[in-house]
Design a protein around this motif. Sequence first.
Motif, PDB file in Angstrom:
ATOM      1  N   TRP A  86      56.166  50.650  29.477  1.00  0.00           N
ATOM      2  CA  TRP A  86      55.515  50.514  30.776  1.00  0.00           C
ATOM      3  C   TRP A  86      53.994  50.638  30.656  1.00  0.00           C
ATOM      4  CZ3 TRP A  86      57.409  49.991  35.965  1.00  0.00           C
ATOM      5  CH2 TRP A  86      58.762  49.645  36.017  1.00  0.00           C
ATOM      6  N   PHE A  87      53.425  49.927  29.716  1.00  0.00           N
ATOM      7  CA  PHE A  87      51.976  49.818  29.596  1.00  0.00           C
ATOM      8  C   PHE A  87      51.651  48.422  29.081  1.00  0.00           C
ATOM      9  CE2 PHE A  87      53.452  51.391  25.484  1.00  0.00           C
ATOM     10  CZ  PHE A  87      52.813  50.549  24.584  1.00  0.00           C
ATOM     11  N   MET A  88      50.412  48.019  29.271  1.00  0.00           N
ATOM     12  CA  MET A  88      49.906  46.776  28.691  1.00  0.00           C
ATOM     13  C   MET A  88      48.761  47.120  27.756  1.00  0.00           C
ATOM     14  SD  MET A  88      49.897  43.964  31.808  1.00  0.00           S
ATOM     15  CE  MET A  88      48.599  44.787  32.737  1.00  0.00           C
ATOM     16  N   THR A  89      48.555  46.289  26.763  1.00  0.00           N
ATOM     17  CA  THR A  89      47.387  46.420  25.899  1.00  0.00           C
ATOM     18  C   THR A  89      46.363  45.370  26.315  1.00  0.00           C
ATOM     19  OG1 THR A  89      48.195  44.867  24.234  1.00  0.00           O
ATOM     20  CG2 THR A  89      48.881  47.183  24.020  1.00  0.00           C
ATOM     21  N   GLU A  90      45.159  45.525  25.830  1.00  0.00           N
ATOM     22  CA  GLU A  90      44.146  44.511  26.148  1.00  0.00           C
ATOM     23  C   GLU A  90      44.456  43.191  25.458  1.00  0.00           C
ATOM     24  OE1 GLU A  90      40.123  45.665  25.731  1.00  0.00           O
ATOM     25  OE2 GLU A  90      40.265  47.224  27.292  1.00  0.00           O
ATOM     26  N   GLN A  91      45.259  43.245  24.394  1.00  0.00           N
ATOM     27  CA  GLN A  91      45.617  42.014  23.690  1.00  0.00           C
ATOM     28  C   GLN A  91      46.621  41.172  24.479  1.00  0.00           C
ATOM     29  OE1 GLN A  91      45.459  45.082  22.139  1.00  0.00           O
ATOM     30  NE2 GLN A  91      43.406  44.531  21.376  1.00  0.00           N
ATOM     31  N   ASP A  92      47.507  41.832  25.244  1.00  0.00           N
ATOM     32  CA  ASP A  92      48.489  41.049  26.001  1.00  0.00           C
ATOM     33  C   ASP A  92      48.171  41.008  27.496  1.00  0.00           C
ATOM     34  OD1 ASP A  92      49.295  43.553  26.935  1.00  0.00           O
ATOM     35  OD2 ASP A  92      50.953  43.697  25.520  1.00  0.00           O
ATOM     36  N   SER A  93      46.895  41.238  27.850  1.00  0.00           N
ATOM     37  CA  SER A  93      46.481  41.165  29.251  1.00  0.00           C
ATOM     38  C   SER A  93      45.090  40.548  29.338  1.00  0.00           C
ATOM     39  CB  SER A  93      46.478  42.562  29.890  1.00  0.00           C
ATOM     40  OG  SER A  93      45.524  43.396  29.257  1.00  0.00           O
ATOM     41  N   VAL A  94      44.714  40.176  30.546  1.00  0.00           N
ATOM     42  CA  VAL A  94      43.397  39.568  30.785  1.00  0.00           C
ATOM     43  C   VAL A  94      42.772  40.238  32.003  1.00  0.00           C
ATOM     44  CG1 VAL A  94      44.013  37.339  29.783  1.00  0.00           C
ATOM     45  CG2 VAL A  94      44.429  37.762  32.218  1.00  0.00           C
ATOM     46  N   PRO A  95      41.434  40.224  32.101  1.00  0.00           N
ATOM     47  CA  PRO A  95      40.800  40.785  33.301  1.00  0.00           C
ATOM     48  C   PRO A  95      41.277  40.060  34.559  1.00  0.00           C
ATOM     49  CG  PRO A  95      39.180  40.444  31.568  1.00  0.00           C
ATOM     50  CD  PRO A  95      40.436  39.775  31.107  1.00  0.00           C
ATOM     51  N   TYR A  96      41.289  40.793  35.650  1.00  0.00           N
ATOM     52  CA  TYR A  96      41.776  40.234  36.905  1.00  0.00           C
ATOM     53  C   TYR A  96      40.906  39.057  37.354  1.00  0.00           C
ATOM     54  CZ  TYR A  96      42.984  39.736  41.802  1.00  0.00           C
ATOM     55  OH  TYR A  96      43.375  39.218  43.014  1.00  0.00           O
ATOM     56  N   SER A  97      41.574  38.024  37.842  1.00  0.00           N
ATOM     57  CA  SER A  97      40.889  36.897  38.483  1.00  0.00           C
ATOM     58  C   SER A  97      41.811  36.340  39.550  1.00  0.00           C
ATOM     59  CB  SER A  97      40.531  35.813  37.463  1.00  0.00           C
ATOM     60  OG  SER A  97      41.691  35.134  37.024  1.00  0.00           O
ATOM     61  N   THR A  98      41.232  35.814  40.605  1.00  0.00           N
ATOM     62  CA  THR A  98      42.043  35.274  41.701  1.00  0.00           C
ATOM     63  C   THR A  98      42.850  34.065  41.244  1.00  0.00           C
ATOM     64  OG1 THR A  98      40.116  33.990  42.422  1.00  0.00           O
ATOM     65  CG2 THR A  98      40.489  36.122  43.485  1.00  0.00           C
ATOM     66  N   ALA A  99      42.319  33.320  40.279  1.00  0.00           N
ATOM     67  CA  ALA A  99      43.038  32.133  39.808  1.00  0.00           C
ATOM     68  C   ALA A  99      44.330  32.532  39.099  1.00  0.00           C
ATOM     69  CB  ALA A  99      42.140  31.328  38.875  1.00  0.00           C
ATOM     70  N   ASP A 112      65.696  66.948  30.051  1.00  0.00           N
ATOM     71  CA  ASP A 112      65.209  66.050  31.096  1.00  0.00           C
ATOM     72  C   ASP A 112      66.228  64.921  31.196  1.00  0.00           C
ATOM     73  OD1 ASP A 112      63.936  64.380  32.858  1.00  0.00           O
ATOM     74  OD2 ASP A 112      61.982  64.491  31.883  1.00  0.00           O
ATOM     75  N   SER A 113      66.910  64.852  32.311  1.00  0.00           N
ATOM     76  CA  SER A 113      68.017  63.901  32.434  1.00  0.00           C
ATOM     77  C   SER A 113      67.562  62.451  32.477  1.00  0.00           C
ATOM     78  CB  SER A 113      68.839  64.216  33.693  1.00  0.00           C
ATOM     79  OG  SER A 113      68.033  64.093  34.857  1.00  0.00           O
ATOM     80  N   THR A 114      66.269  62.203  32.704  1.00  0.00           N
ATOM     81  CA  THR A 114      65.777  60.825  32.793  1.00  0.00           C
ATOM     82  C   THR A 114      64.558  60.621  31.905  1.00  0.00           C
ATOM     83  OG1 THR A 114      64.393  61.375  34.711  1.00  0.00           O
ATOM     84  CG2 THR A 114      66.598  60.516  35.157  1.00  0.00           C
ATOM     85  N   ARG A 115      64.447  59.424  31.346  1.00  0.00           N
ATOM     86  CA  ARG A 115      63.249  59.009  30.617  1.00  0.00           C
ATOM     87  C   ARG A 115      62.336  58.321  31.632  1.00  0.00           C
ATOM     88  NH1 ARG A 115      65.413  55.335  27.821  1.00  0.00           N
ATOM     89  NH2 ARG A 115      65.620  56.151  25.709  1.00  0.00           N
ATOM     90  N   SER A 116      61.312  59.038  32.097  1.00  0.00           N
ATOM     91  CA  SER A 116      60.448  58.522  33.161  1.00  0.00           C
ATOM     92  C   SER A 116      59.166  57.965  32.561  1.00  0.00           C
ATOM     93  CB  SER A 116      60.121  59.630  34.170  1.00  0.00           C
ATOM     94  OG  SER A 116      61.301  60.153  34.743  1.00  0.00           O
ATOM     95  N   LEU A 117      59.027  56.646  32.610  1.00  0.00           N
ATOM     96  CA  LEU A 117      57.855  55.963  32.059  1.00  0.00           C
ATOM     97  C   LEU A 117      57.026  55.273  33.135  1.00  0.00           C
ATOM     98  CD1 LEU A 117      59.595  54.256  28.983  1.00  0.00           C
ATOM     99  CD2 LEU A 117      58.492  56.504  29.069  1.00  0.00           C
TER     100      LEU A 117
END
Length: 619
Positions: free
Chosen positions: A520-533, A336-341
């Motif tokens: 190319w992923f996030m964990t729940e530890q380094d992310s927060v639920p979506y909010s408009t603020a 596979d010529s590319t690492r696709s993440l």
Amino acid sequence: MRQRKTDYGTIILHWTFVAAFAVALVTGLRIATETPDRTWLNWFDAVLPRDSVWIAHMQAAVVLVAVAIGYIVYMVRSGLGRRVQLDKVRLRGLFGRGQARLSAVIALMYWIFFVTMSGLLISGGALYFGFYSGYDVAMLHWVGTWVILAFVVLHVLTQLKSGGAAQLLRIFRPAPLPAPPPRLDAVELLGMLAEQSARLPDSEKADSPEVSSHPLQPRAEARRDQSEPAPQAARPRNPTLQANAFVVAVAAAITGASLLVATDRLAVDSVHIRRINPADAPSLDGDTSDRAWRGVKPFSLLTGEGGNFDGKGEARIEIRAVHDGTYAYFLFTWQDSTRSLKHLPLVKEADGWHLLHSGFQLGDEHQYNEDKFSVLLTTSDVTLAGGRTFHPGPQPVAGAPATMSGRGLHYTDVGYADVWQWKATSGAGGWMDDAHFGPPLNPTPMQAANVVPYKGGFAPDPGAANYRDNFTVEADTSGGPRRSRLIAPLRLPKAVADTTAAMGDIDLDPNHGESDGARWFMTEQDSVPYSTAIDARIPIGTVIPGVILNGEFSGDRADIRATARWASGHWALEVKRRLDTTSQFDVPIKTGVFMRVAAFDHSQIRHTRHVRPIRIEVE
């Protein structure tokens, strides 16, 4: 008017070929509907078969090989080779007029047919036996099919022009095989001419015309003195050579087909799983230099008909395997010529967040998808690729929703086939998804409404995974042309700069791979639920991952551990699973089990494939 007829041997071989080629054609076209960019063949869905198409295709191929052998023998034994003889005289006819030119064109068409049919049979054999099952051979097989179809049309037209309807109808009117004329005996002919010359008066000799350079074979009765009694017919010296030409051809055809089938049954592709000491078990880190892999001879095969892979859809896969009495360890490596993440990333624009995708809503994402690798285990060696576990067509299950992609579904009639699936981004936590093909499931309300794709009998084993999409899909009730819409994102990064840095060099071209160490992923530890603020503080143009990881796998779904590493145009995937998990959805790893493998290049369902199964041999 005397009706034109054809010898019965030619008629039987002709119509046997027509029937076998018709089966091979319709099953081959159905198989081709699963090739990327050929779903237009679904326009012929009503006339294409749905069940056991791979098996029927192979059986038709065996008959075609038998007919080819039988036809060659029949032409030689019956003396009918002059029908298709392409000598200098006939080639000169191409520049002539009338019937001579038509006869030359017909003979030339026959030879184009012979060469193309040979190419079809050879390329089909190469694809089946895996000698070379790549893009070039598959294209030769594809183009050859259409050349044969063009020949069929031209063959009918030229025969019609040659002798009208009577010429076409002769293939339905059998007659005995005429005896071939005796061969030209040059010595006997010269002797006869000398005798004739000796009897002529000198005046007649002087006026006699010059003998043609191409004299006809003299009749048998002219070779002897009519005053002498006719000699008794000589008894055939070799009864075998005097046998009926068609019987000999049939015997040769059956023998050839039998040898082909026997070769298929005896030449089994196999992976030998060598026993090792538990202390020598390989570490699951994607490093191929472990001592356990030294001295293990890899099984190599070329898979094809997938999506992407530099436009050719092919990837060579190597398999190594060992076991310690409790666990089996596999090392899969593939090109596979590319690492696709980049798996369905989200981009913020002036009007909000957008999901990058191309076909995801139809269940056929073929651009923004992570690399994947899949293994199938089954106890049935007669299950050719797709013969029992894959059912082509836009609606394979009667009463169930049609596929949104126009491609087929995986399911079994009874029992389960074990399916493992590794994912480059979603599987970064160290697991390989354990799933199965089973009988068709009842569609969910969202599937019945064609909001999300129906998946037939494909389902994960009981338990939970540790990954999920960073968006949801819901029904679109706005009345637009689409039945679903994407709600994104579910979570936002705590620190945008840190998430951006973890993704490495961001290049949104799906054909460009990611940099070494990119995540190319996030964990729940380094992310927060979506909010408009929080969303309001994120600048336009920001790219965030489409995958969220949290926790661990559980239940039957957690039976397989795996880690992969990409380097120099190759993926290396190390896998560990118990020899027998005792799960009803899993197949024990033991001698006699058959395996298939497939690679995905940033594609959701367009994987490579091979036809013949790989038999597992456990030491």
